[in-house]
Structure formats: C-alpha cells, structure tokens
Motif scaffolding. Structure first.
Motif, PDB file in Angstrom:
ATOM      1  N   GLN A  15      -7.872  29.673 -62.902  1.00 54.36           N
ATOM      2  CA  GLN A  15      -7.085  30.574 -63.746  1.00 54.36           C
ATOM      3  C   GLN A  15      -6.591  29.868 -65.007  1.00 54.36           C
ATOM      4  OE1 GLN A  15      -6.639  34.005 -63.288  1.00 54.36           O
ATOM      5  NE2 GLN A  15      -8.309  33.481 -61.901  1.00 54.36           N
ATOM      6  N   LEU A  16      -6.229  28.596 -64.892  1.00 52.38           N
ATOM      7  CA  LEU A  16      -5.825  27.834 -66.077  1.00 52.38           C
ATOM      8  C   LEU A  16      -6.992  27.678 -67.051  1.00 52.38           C
ATOM      9  CD1 LEU A  16      -3.631  25.073 -64.414  1.00 52.38           C
ATOM     10  CD2 LEU A  16      -2.844  26.865 -65.990  1.00 52.38           C
ATOM     11  N   ALA A  17      -8.177  27.404 -66.509  1.00 54.19           N
ATOM     12  CA  ALA A  17      -9.360  27.287 -67.365  1.00 54.19           C
ATOM     13  C   ALA A  17      -9.679  28.621 -68.023  1.00 54.19           C
ATOM     14  CB  ALA A  17     -10.552  26.800 -66.542  1.00 54.19           C
ATOM     15  N   LEU A  18      -9.566  29.710 -67.267  1.00 55.40           N
ATOM     16  CA  LEU A  18      -9.812  31.039 -67.827  1.00 55.40           C
ATOM     17  C   LEU A  18      -8.802  31.357 -68.927  1.00 55.40           C
ATOM     18  CD1 LEU A  18     -11.249  33.783 -67.846  1.00 55.40           C
ATOM     19  CD2 LEU A  18      -9.741  34.488 -65.969  1.00 55.40           C
ATOM     20  N   LEU A  19      -7.543  31.067 -68.669  1.00 53.42           N
ATOM     21  CA  LEU A  19      -6.507  31.322 -69.668  1.00 53.42           C
ATOM     22  C   LEU A  19      -6.770  30.518 -70.938  1.00 53.42           C
ATOM     23  CD1 LEU A  19      -3.842  32.721 -70.363  1.00 53.42           C
ATOM     24  CD2 LEU A  19      -2.660  30.767 -69.327  1.00 53.42           C
ATOM     25  N   GLY A  20      -7.130  29.245 -70.757  1.00 49.58           N
ATOM     26  CA  GLY A  20      -7.440  28.405 -71.923  1.00 49.58           C
ATOM     27  C   GLY A  20      -8.611  28.961 -72.711  1.00 49.58           C
ATOM     28  N   TRP A  21      -9.627  29.413 -72.018  1.00 53.55           N
ATOM     29  CA  TRP A  21     -10.802  29.972 -72.694  1.00 53.55           C
ATOM     30  C   TRP A  21     -10.446  31.268 -73.407  1.00 53.55           C
ATOM     31  CZ3 TRP A  21     -14.715  33.719 -70.564  1.00 53.55           C
ATOM     32  CH2 TRP A  21     -15.800  33.867 -71.429  1.00 53.55           C
ATOM     33  N   LEU A  22      -9.676  32.130 -72.744  1.00 51.08           N
ATOM     34  CA  LEU A  22      -9.294  33.397 -73.367  1.00 51.08           C
ATOM     35  C   LEU A  22      -8.425  33.183 -74.599  1.00 51.08           C
ATOM     36  CD1 LEU A  22      -8.513  35.528 -70.182  1.00 51.08           C
ATOM     37  CD2 LEU A  22     -10.485  35.773 -71.711  1.00 51.08           C
ATOM     38  N   LYS A  23      -7.566  32.174 -74.562  1.00 49.96           N
ATOM     39  CA  LYS A  23      -6.664  31.926 -75.689  1.00 49.96           C
ATOM     40  C   LYS A  23      -7.350  31.225 -76.850  1.00 49.96           C
ATOM     41  CE  LYS A  23      -2.377  31.084 -75.221  1.00 49.96           C
ATOM     42  NZ  LYS A  23      -1.085  30.489 -74.985  1.00 49.96           N
ATOM     43  N   THR A  24      -8.281  30.326 -76.541  1.00 48.75           N
ATOM     44  CA  THR A  24      -8.859  29.500 -77.605  1.00 48.75           C
ATOM     45  C   THR A  24     -10.319  29.788 -77.884  1.00 48.75           C
ATOM     46  OG1 THR A  24      -9.547  27.731 -76.104  1.00 48.75           O
ATOM     47  CG2 THR A  24      -7.304  27.595 -76.985  1.00 48.75           C
ATOM     48  N   ASP A  25     -11.004  30.380 -76.918  1.00 50.93           N
ATOM     49  CA  ASP A  25     -12.442  30.623 -77.012  1.00 50.93           C
ATOM     50  C   ASP A  25     -13.203  29.326 -77.293  1.00 50.93           C
ATOM     51  OD1 ASP A  25     -14.670  32.262 -76.799  1.00 50.93           O
ATOM     52  OD2 ASP A  25     -14.739  32.664 -78.946  1.00 50.93           O
ATOM     53  N   SER A  26     -12.662  28.199 -76.744  1.00 49.35           N
ATOM     54  CA  SER A  26     -13.308  26.911 -76.999  1.00 49.35           C
ATOM     55  C   SER A  26     -14.432  26.657 -75.995  1.00 49.35           C
ATOM     56  CB  SER A  26     -12.290  25.768 -76.927  1.00 49.35           C
ATOM     57  OG  SER A  26     -11.933  25.513 -75.591  1.00 49.35           O
ATOM     58  N   THR A  34     -16.655  27.322 -66.232  1.00 54.23           N
ATOM     59  CA  THR A  34     -17.971  27.410 -65.597  1.00 54.23           C
ATOM     60  C   THR A  34     -18.098  26.390 -64.466  1.00 54.23           C
ATOM     61  OG1 THR A  34     -18.961  28.177 -67.660  1.00 54.23           O
ATOM     62  CG2 THR A  34     -20.463  27.267 -66.015  1.00 54.23           C
ATOM     63  N   ALA A  35     -17.647  25.175 -64.691  1.00 58.13           N
ATOM     64  CA  ALA A  35     -17.733  24.125 -63.670  1.00 58.13           C
ATOM     65  C   ALA A  35     -16.863  24.450 -62.455  1.00 58.13           C
ATOM     66  CB  ALA A  35     -17.330  22.776 -64.262  1.00 58.13           C
ATOM     67  N   VAL A  36     -15.621  24.836 -62.702  1.00 54.48           N
ATOM     68  CA  VAL A  36     -14.701  25.144 -61.603  1.00 54.48           C
ATOM     69  C   VAL A  36     -15.210  26.339 -60.801  1.00 54.48           C
ATOM     70  CG1 VAL A  36     -12.369  25.948 -61.049  1.00 54.48           C
ATOM     71  CG2 VAL A  36     -12.686  24.132 -62.723  1.00 54.48           C
ATOM     72  N   THR A  37     -15.681  27.366 -61.480  1.00 53.17           N
ATOM     73  CA  THR A  37     -16.207  28.545 -60.797  1.00 53.17           C
ATOM     74  C   THR A  37     -17.452  28.189 -59.996  1.00 53.17           C
ATOM     75  OG1 THR A  37     -15.310  29.978 -62.529  1.00 53.17           O
ATOM     76  CG2 THR A  37     -17.016  30.916 -61.110  1.00 53.17           C
ATOM     77  N   GLY A  38     -18.313  27.369 -60.563  1.00 52.34           N
ATOM     78  CA  GLY A  38     -19.511  26.933 -59.858  1.00 52.34           C
ATOM     79  C   GLY A  38     -19.183  26.150 -58.594  1.00 52.34           C
ATOM     80  N   ILE A  39     -18.187  25.287 -58.683  1.00 50.30           N
ATOM     81  CA  ILE A  39     -17.767  24.508 -57.514  1.00 50.30           C
ATOM     82  C   ILE A  39     -17.216  25.433 -56.436  1.00 50.30           C
ATOM     83  CG2 ILE A  39     -16.052  22.836 -56.700  1.00 50.30           C
ATOM     84  CD1 ILE A  39     -16.446  21.401 -59.446  1.00 50.30           C
ATOM     85  N   GLN A  40     -16.385  26.393 -56.838  1.00 51.88           N
ATOM     86  CA  GLN A  40     -15.814  27.325 -55.862  1.00 51.88           C
ATOM     87  C   GLN A  40     -16.908  28.158 -55.188  1.00 51.88           C
ATOM     88  OE1 GLN A  40     -12.407  28.828 -58.488  1.00 51.88           O
ATOM     89  NE2 GLN A  40     -11.659  29.115 -56.402  1.00 51.88           N
ATOM     90  N   VAL A  41     -17.844  28.640 -55.964  1.00 53.08           N
ATOM     91  CA  VAL A  41     -18.937  29.441 -55.404  1.00 53.08           C
ATOM     92  C   VAL A  41     -19.780  28.582 -54.456  1.00 53.08           C
ATOM     93  CG1 VAL A  41     -21.103  30.630 -55.966  1.00 53.08           C
ATOM     94  CG2 VAL A  41     -19.028  31.111 -57.287  1.00 53.08           C
TER      95      VAL A  41
END
Length: 99
Positions: A15-26, A34-41
C-alpha cells in the motif's frame, strides 16, 4: 508476518508503494509496487500449491487439542498425557498426509 489493524507487513509495504506511485507516478515507485506485488502473488501461489496454510491450521488445532486436554485433566498421569499427545499427533499426521 505481523498484523496491525488487519493489514500484514507485506500488505502495508504494498500500500505504501501504491500510494507513492499514485502520488508521484515515478518509475521507482512503480517498480517497487511491481516487485512487492509479485512477491506476494508468488508467496500465495507457493502456499496454495504446498498446502502450507492448511498444515499450519492442522498444527494449531493439534496443539490446542493437547492444551485443552491438559487444562481439563490437570491430574492426568504422564502415561495419559503421552497417550493424548500421541493420539493428536497421529490425527495431525493423517490429516497432513491426505492433502
């Protein structure tokens, strides 16, 4: 993974990574998400294929059953305790083997 208010550590990081991406689009935040989601999946797939969460549930039930017996039978002999432990371990092993 520790839980705080129903969210695991991995979910919080996601969620922190998602928030960072949504706020900065970096690109860095997107790569982290992508990495965190891939690890969780991957972890979830491995858990489902191996049946590890079911094994863990069976283990907890086995331990709880033994603890309940000890609480209900505080004066049980060592022989009775050993028999109860053996019975519960055999049930656990049988359940795991059927997976």
């Amino acid at each position: 993974m520790a839980e705080s208010n129903g969210m695991t550590d991995a979910q919080l990081i996601q969620q922190l990574a998602l928030l960072g991406w949504l706020k900065t689009d970096s690109v860095q935040c997107k790569d982290l998400l992508t990495a965190v989601t891939g690890i969780q999946v991957g972890r979830e797939l491995l858990d489902r294929l191996s049946g590890q969460s079911q094994i863990d549930a069976y283990r907890r039930e086995c331990i709880q059953s033994i603890a309940d017996f000890v609480k209900k039978n505080p004066r049980a002999s060592q022989r009775e305790l050993n028999a109860e432990v053996e019975k519960n371990v055999l049930v656990f092993a049988s359940r795991v083997q059927t997976l």
